[in-house]
Design an enzyme around this catalytic site. Structure first.
Site: not given
Ligand SMILES: [Zn+2]
Length: 612
Positions: A49, A51
């Site tokens: 992922d 952020d």
């Protein structure tokens, strides 16, 4: 006492080297990996992922100047790269749909991230928001499938690292491993529900590399037996493997037993009476010995000295050169190790935190939280046994009682709803099961309800609610395997059929009571949606009967969640007219026809980033 010589009157055990890869319904899933010629590794790639995982979360950031990597990110990623793992980014960027930044700005941010953290082999971004109902916005699995394909592999050979529940949901729904790295904004229930948790990104990288290395066999810790040349593997000889307890326990030990079978001339499996049917489904097992072990069984009888002497004599008669004793984390191998020593077994390996003295030659230790199949594989590896080249660390069952060439249902399959469990704490509450059946029927799914002979009242009531087929009490484990193999998905608690589904690559909606850790006992490497309250008071109690009034961990599930989970897994309501449900169990899969078998029932979007 029941001894079960396997041979006269029984079909020969199917050896793992006789099971062609295409006898698995999920074989197509692994076809790409096989073509790549890769050996038995857990992970080809790490998906991350963006952020909150790679860089600090700046909401809707379109400014490269604001990119701040998390602590230790560059070094952690370089460790993964150095180990030969491919890296991809899978990121929800609903700021695009909401107009907070442009694609050009996002690309500038990504260029800055690569400047700081090094190159990634693919970037997959969902530009939608929740309103779009796309197949790529996490927790939907689309980005994971697309990134895996970009990297020349499949989702089940990837691990996804992320900081919130959506990331873990996407990993599970794709059949990938998930590893949560919580931040201060990660909710406690998301941490509780995660299959695995690491403190931070460097910790996640270390854990991925540790798990990857743990299944690689050490050089044999003891010499090859003097008698007879090794025919198949490196060492030869007879190896006694042990896995007591239920069918599920035996099924999750399958990969480790195949690893032993690759090295040994002959594999004898000692199991409990409740695990015998599963033992007979495992590839690589030459002979099954069934005997209850009073220090393992949940309802043990008294220890009978004569019976223990008889068991010891039976174990001596196996003539094992070596024994590998598999256990769950809360079970001790040491009482059996003592009997094995008395039976004259010269070399014994087991996982034991308790001091084993001279009972074990290989005392293996495993940190908590490791999936049971990997935990067992790591013990086999510590004893010098590794999977054959081309075999994969996934659950598998032999084609006993099932003719996979006749399994033709694929994505259009019926849904198997298995409401019961030998441990009532892990069963779907009866009222909820009826509600789920009704909701599935209303959504157009054809429902097959399965259960044991003592669950017939339950399965009849549940099947009636869906106008479905009631197979309660009408299947042995081999027939149940055939029914599961033809399903589009299985809806089940934490019990045996979940592992059968994993063995066939059939997606699972797992109504998982948190009495044991999901990361250890959840369906292994198969597309899964987990439902239920992972923070319920029964968490980690190992209770067989729910002690909490109202069974709140599962009772709060809305039947609509199950229908939505099937949609997320790409399991459509059956639309093939005339595709029959297997009601004749003499040949359970012979009546199953429909669309051509496909690589799992999960729709794989060709272009995850653009949605579908
Ligand atoms: Zn999307």
């Amino acid at each position: 006492m029941t001894f079960t010589p396997r041979g006269v009157g029984n079909p020969p055990a199917v050896r793992q080297d006789q099971v062609k890869p295409d006898q698995r319904r999920s074989a197509g899933v692994f076809a790409g990996a096989d073509r790549a010629g890769s050996g038995p590794v857990l992970f080809d790639a790490v998906l991350l992922d963006r952020d909150g995982t790679l860089v600090e979360d700046v909401p809707y950031n379109g400014d490269p100047e604001k990119v701040r990597p998390v602590a230790g990110a560059r070094a952690a990623l370089d460790r993964l790269r150095a180990a030969g793992l491919r890296l991809g980014v899978v990121s929800n960027q609903s700021g695009l749909a909401r107009g907070h930044f442009s694609v050009r700005q996002m690309r500038a941010v990504h260029a800055r991230i690569e400047e700081l953290l090094g190159p990634f082999d693919t970037w997959r971004v969902c530009p939608h928001d929740d309103a779009a109902g796309c197949g790529c916005r996490k927790p939907a699995p689309g980005l994971v499938h697309a990134a895996a394909a970009d990297l020349g592999t499949v989702a089940s050979r990837c691990v996804l690292v992320g900081d919130i529940g959506r990331d873990m949901g996407a990993a599970l729904a794709a059949g990938a491993a998930g590893l949560l790295v919580p931040t201060p904004v990660t909710r406690p229930e998301e941490v509780a529900a995660a299959p695995a948790v690491a403190a931070d990104l460097p910790g996640a990288a270390a854990e991925i590399l540790r798990r990857q290395a743990a299944i690689v066999p050490v050089s044999a810790p003891w010499p090859k037996p003097a008698a007879g040349p090794a025919r198949r593997g490196r060492r030869g000889g007879t190896v006694l493997v042990v896995r007591s307890d239920s069918a599920g326990d035996v099924l999750v030990t399958g990969p480790a037993i195949r690893a032993v079978a690759h090295s040994a001339d002959r594999v004898v499996l000692l199991c409990g009476p409740r695990g015998r049917a599963a033992a007979e489904l495992l590839p690589g097992v030459d002979e099954v010995v069934a005997h209850p072990l009073p220090w393992i069984d949940p309802d043990p009888g008294p220890v009978d000295a004569d019976e223990m002497r008889a068991l010891t004599a039976r174990l001596a008669a196996v003539g094992a050169d070596e024994a590998v004793v598999f256990t769950s984390f809360h079970q001790s191998p040491l009482p059996l190790a003592l009997l094995l020593r008395m039976a004259g077994v010269p070399r014994i390996a087991a996982i034991s935190d308790d001091y084993p003295g001279s009972l074990l030659d290989v005392r293996h230790r495993v940190p908590p939280g490791v999936p049971e199949p990997e935990r067992a594989l790591s013990l086999a590896a510590a004893a010098g046994h590794g999977l054959a080249p081309g075999d994969q660390p996934t659950l598998r069952v032999a084609a006993v009682g099932v003719d996979p060439s006749r399994v033709r249902l694929g994505a259009s399959g019926y849904v198997v709803l298995h409401p019961g469990s030998a441990a009532s704490s892990r069963a779907i509450p009866a009222g909820l099961a009826v509600g789920i059946a009704r909701a599935l029927g209303e959504a157009g799914h054809r429902v097959v309800v399965t259960g044991g002979p003592d669950e017939r009242d339950l399965t009849a009531a549940v099947a009636a609610a869906a106008d479905g087929v009631d197979l309660g009490g009408r299947t042995g484990l081999a027939e149940l395997a055939g029914v599961v193999a033809g399903a589009g998905a299985v809806v089940v608690g934490n019990t045996g059929p979940a592992h059968l589904a994993a063995a066939y690559g059939v997606p699972v909606v797992s109504l998982f009571a948190p009495t044991v850790p999901f990361g250890q006992w959840g369906p292994y490497r198969v597309p899964t949606v987990r439902l239920g309250d992972a923070t319920a008071p029964c968490r980690d109690t190992r209770a067989a009967t729910c002690l909490v009034p109202g069974h709140p961990c599962l009772a709060g599930i809305d039947p609509g969640e199950v229908v939505a989970a099937l949609r997320s897994l790409g399991v459509p309501a059956a639309t093939v007219p005339g595709a029959p449900i297997p009601t004749r169990l003499a040949a359970p899969t012979a009546t199953v026809h429909g669309t051509t078998a496909t690589a799992g029932a999960v729709a794989v979007p060709a272009t995850g980033g653009s949605g579908r």
